[in-house]
Design a protein around this motif. Structure first.
Motif: not given
Length: 238
Positions: A129-151
């Protein structure tokens, strides 16, 4: 949609808004959702704990409900919760202490669009219940992707609009009219509880979460409806 004005950045206004309603947030969640959010949270927790990650990041952790629930279930998982509202984090810290989870749950101030972590830091990320409050959702999910380990896995839960026409009319009447009135009376913030339901309707009309997840690099992206489409769980793998 900005919660109050079009002058300041959305993230600044959202942080200030949640600071103002933090003392009432948990009680109002129970009241205004008829405790449905507890059922959704159990479904979400069950989904996340199918695999037990060593490290997990909870973005938009708020008052810490998800981080604490996961910390209580997964005894060997190190969890970091991040949020842009200091007042929400203060409440979360009190709850972490009362649940004796200081060794497993860490809470810090931070922004989803500029995550303060190294690449490949976490086995799982949750956003509830937070993603709709992000200013830039694509950027946030790209940041998330980089932060995650493979798999590593991403789990999102967010409000939506019911697809059943009859139920949708009743829900809209309550969500856009009655809920803001009750919320404003209790929280003394007449704008916050107008923004929250309006943000759901704007988010659902304009945002395709699965597409943004795929554009960020996630694979095996899926979605699951909760309670006639009032909310959805979205999942993806790096």
């Amino acid at each position: 949609m900005n919660p109050y004005n079009g002058i300041e950045a959305k993230k600044i206004q959202v942080g200030r808004m949640f600071d103002s309603i933090a003392p009432y947030y948990d009680k109002l969640n129970d009241l205004l959702s008829f405790s449905l959010h507890r059922y959704w949270r159990k479904r979400f927790i069950k989904r996340v704990t199918r695999k037990v990650p060593d490290t997990l990041l909870d973005i938009a952790t708020g008052t810490g409900n998800i981080a604490i629930s996961l910390g209580s279930k997964m005894k060997n998982t190190k969890i970091v919760g991040i949020d842009i509202s200091n007042e929400m984090l203060n409440i979360a810290r009190e709850k972490v202490i009362s649940n004796a989870l200081q060794n497993r749950v860490k809470l810090i101030y931070g922004d989803a669009e500029t995550l303060p972590f190294d690449k490949l830091s976490f086995d799982a990320v949750t956003i509830v219940f937070g993603i709709r409050n992000f200013q830039n959702i694509p950027l946030a999910l790209k940041e998330t992707y980089e932060t995650l380990k493979v798999d590593g896995e991403l789990y999102i839960m967010e409000f939506s609009k019911p697809r059943n026409k009859i139920f949708g009319v009743i829900y809209r009447l309550y969500f856009l009219n009655i809920l803001p009135m009750i919320g404003s009376i209790i929280s003394k913030d007449d704008k916050a509880y107008k923004y929250l339901p309006q943000s759901v309707y704007e988010f659902d009309d304009n945002i395709e979460i699965l597409d943004i997840m795929k554009d960020a690099g996630f694979k095996s992206c899926q979605m699951q409806s909760l309670s006639n489409g009032i909310a959805y769980i979205y999942t993806g793998i790096k």
